[in-house]
Structure formats: C-alpha cells, structure tokens
Design an enzyme around this catalytic site. Structure first.
Site, short mmCIF file in Angstrom:
data_model
loop_
_atom_site.label_atom_id
_atom_site.label_comp_id
_atom_site.label_asym_id
_atom_site.label_seq_id
_atom_site.Cartn_x
_atom_site.Cartn_y
_atom_site.Cartn_z
N LYS A 22 4.84 -8.27 -0.15
CA LYS A 22 5.31 -8.53 1.22
C LYS A 22 4.34 -9.44 1.99
CE LYS A 22 5.41 -4.25 2.72
NZ LYS A 22 4.62 -3.61 1.68
N ARG B 17 8.48 2.36 8.27
CA ARG B 17 8.14 3.06 7.04
C ARG B 17 9.09 4.23 6.80
NH1 ARG B 17 3.44 0.23 5.83
NH2 ARG B 17 1.98 1.40 4.59
N ARG C 6 -6.10 -6.73 -6.10
CA ARG C 6 -5.84 -7.52 -4.89
C ARG C 6 -7.13 -7.72 -4.09
NH1 ARG C 6 -1.23 -5.59 -0.81
NH2 ARG C 6 -2.55 -3.78 -0.41
N ARG D 58 -9.83 -4.40 0.02
CA ARG D 58 -9.59 -3.41 1.07
C ARG D 58 -10.07 -2.04 0.61
NH1 ARG D 58 -3.39 -3.90 2.85
NH2 ARG D 58 -3.65 -1.65 2.86
N ARG E 265 -0.47 6.29 -1.57
CA ARG E 265 0.28 5.39 -0.68
C ARG E 265 1.67 5.10 -1.25
NH1 ARG E 265 -3.74 0.74 -0.52
NH2 ARG E 265 -2.20 -0.42 0.64
P1 AMP Z 1 -0.39 -1.33 4.67
O1 AMP Z 1 -1.39 -2.39 5.00
O2 AMP Z 1 1.01 -1.65 5.13
O3 AMP Z 1 -0.44 -0.91 3.20
O4 AMP Z 1 -0.82 -0.04 5.52
C1 AMP Z 1 -2.08 0.56 5.37
C2 AMP Z 1 -2.07 1.93 6.01
O5 AMP Z 1 -1.81 1.83 7.43
C3 AMP Z 1 -1.01 2.89 5.51
O6 AMP Z 1 -1.45 3.55 4.31
C4 AMP Z 1 -0.87 3.84 6.70
O7 AMP Z 1 -1.97 4.74 6.76
C5 AMP Z 1 -1.00 2.92 7.88
N1 AMP Z 1 0.29 2.35 8.32
C6 AMP Z 1 0.69 1.04 8.24
N2 AMP Z 1 1.93 0.88 8.73
C7 AMP Z 1 2.34 2.12 9.13
C8 AMP Z 1 3.54 2.61 9.71
N3 AMP Z 1 4.59 1.82 9.97
N4 AMP Z 1 3.60 3.95 9.99
C9 AMP Z 1 2.58 4.77 9.75
N5 AMP Z 1 1.42 4.36 9.18
C10 AMP Z 1 1.28 3.06 8.87
#
Ligand code: AMP
Length: 214
Positions: free
Chosen positions: A18, A91, A128, A161, A172
């Site tokens: 994404k 989400r 990554r 990260r 995740r």
């Molecule tokens: P991502 O970068 O999208 O993989 O998000 C990293 C982390 O941020 C996730 O594992 C969640 O802890 C938090 N996070 C990101 N987007 C959301 C969301 N829409 N709702 C809740 N937690 C989120």
C-alpha cells in the site's frame, strides 16, 4: 490537479504494498498520501501526549483506539482541497463508518484491496526499509537502494521500522485479518471495492491501479 479525483482507500495487511503504491501515485497523479501509521509514529517521535499514550500499542502491533486515530486524521486532512490516499485507515468496519460520516461526508471514494498471502507478507516486511526523510520504501531483496542505507530520492537515512520484526509482524497481520472481512464486505456492499493481485511486481500493480482510477 484541476478537479478532485475520487479519494482512494487502501485496504491490505502490512507489507501488501500500500505504502509503495501510494508514493508512486502521489508522484504521478498528485494525490496526498495519508498514512495513519506514519501520523502515529510522528506523534511518538515528537514526544506529544498522544504519542506517549500510543507508544506501547504500536510496539506490540495492536490497534490504537478508533477515536484517537480519527482525530489525528481529521486534523491532517481537508477532503475538499485534495484527493487523498487513505493508507492504514479504516482498519475495521466502525472506522469505515466514521470515515464516511465524519470525514468524507459524501465525497467520491473507491476502496482498493491489496490481496497477498501471509507468508509473502512476512518476508516482505522483515526485508522492508523506510527512508526517515521522505518515507520512500525499499525491499532489501527485490529493490534495495543503490547505495546502502541512503535514499535514492532524497539522500535521507534508510532504517528498519521498530515494528517490522517477525514477532510483531505476525501479530499485526493477525490483528489485520480479524477485521478485514467485515471491512471488505462493507465496501463490497456499496460496490466500491476493487481487488488487486498484490503478489505481482510493483510496476504491474501500479499499471492496474492507474487503469482503475483513470
Ligand atoms: P501501519 O504503518 O499502517 O502498519 O500501522 C502501524 C501501527 O499503527 C499499527 O500496528 C497500529 O498500532 C497503529 N495504527 C495505524 N493505523 C491504525 C488505525 N487505523 N487504527 C488503529 N491503529 C492504527
């Protein structure tokens, strides 16, 4: 951009491509890429109260509460001025409803599902690396930077990260899968869902998305 394009909602587990596609679309079509994960990581980095509240949740790979994320998103978007790519939000179905009712409020949008199996996802994520300055994304196996740890686009520092380790990644993906079905059904019912084979090469996926939005 003359007229606003439909906002794009990216649905897909961590590592499904994404972020990579969002960056490409941003450069070529002028979308604004908004990633709730990036917004949350920024809050942690700058040491805000919100950042302190969510730090442990991100480290474990669990979800931050819906209203905190929506608030952050609302503060950082203006859907009447720009066309957005929503990456990482919604989400779950509740967040999808919040997005429609409180943010999009009738603005055109389309949901794109990045479909990829879990083992491919894990391999992608542990390899990554992300640029700290411009957010460009690399894969050490399939698309490393020309010079080790230096961004090809801006010369910034490339790092892994903290939550891109195998243990957190498995959680995740599990957390993602639990809510994904409802989310897909939500957009399917509205006939706003398009599915992509995210196993394909990033150029092919990009070509497919370009066709869908033109
Ligand atoms: P991502 O970068 O999208 O993989 O998000 C990293 C982390 O941020 C996730 O594992 C969640 O802890 C938090 N996070 C990101 N987007 C959301 C969301 N829409 N709702 C809740 N937690 C989120």
């Amino acid at each position: 951009m003359d007229a606003l394009k439909s906002h794009l909602i990216f649905i897909g587990a961590p590592g499904s491509g994404k972020g990579t596609q969002a960056k490409l679309l941003e450069r070529k079509f002028g979308y604004q890429h908004i990633s709730t994960g990036d917004l949350l990581r920024f809050e942690i980095k700058r040491g805000s109260p919100l950042g302190a509240r969510v730090k442990a949740t991100l480290a474990e790979g669990n979800l931050v509460d819906d209203h905190t994320v929506l608030e952050l998103l609302t503060q950082n978007t203006n859907v009447l001025e720009s066309s957005y790519i929503f990456d990482g939000f919604p989400r779950n179905k509740f967040q999808a409803e919040l997005l429609e009712e409180e943010l999009l409020m009738g603005a055109n949008h389309l949901a794109l599902y990045f479909n990829l199996d879990s083992e491919s996802l894990i391999e992608r994520i542990v390899n990554r690396r992300t640029c700290l300055s411009c957010g460009a994304i690399y894969n050490l196996l399939t698309g490393p930077p020309a010079k080790e740890a230096v961004c090809d686009f801006c010369g910034g520092n490339i790092v892994q990260r903290k939550d891109d380790n195998e243990e957190t990644v498995r959680n995740r993906i599990k957390v993602y899968d639990e809510a994904c079905e409802d989310l897909l059904a939500f957009y399917e019912e509205k006939r706003l869902l398009r599915s992509l084979d995210a196993e394909k090469d990033q150029r092919e996926v990009f070509a497919e998305i370009s066709k869908l939005i033109s």
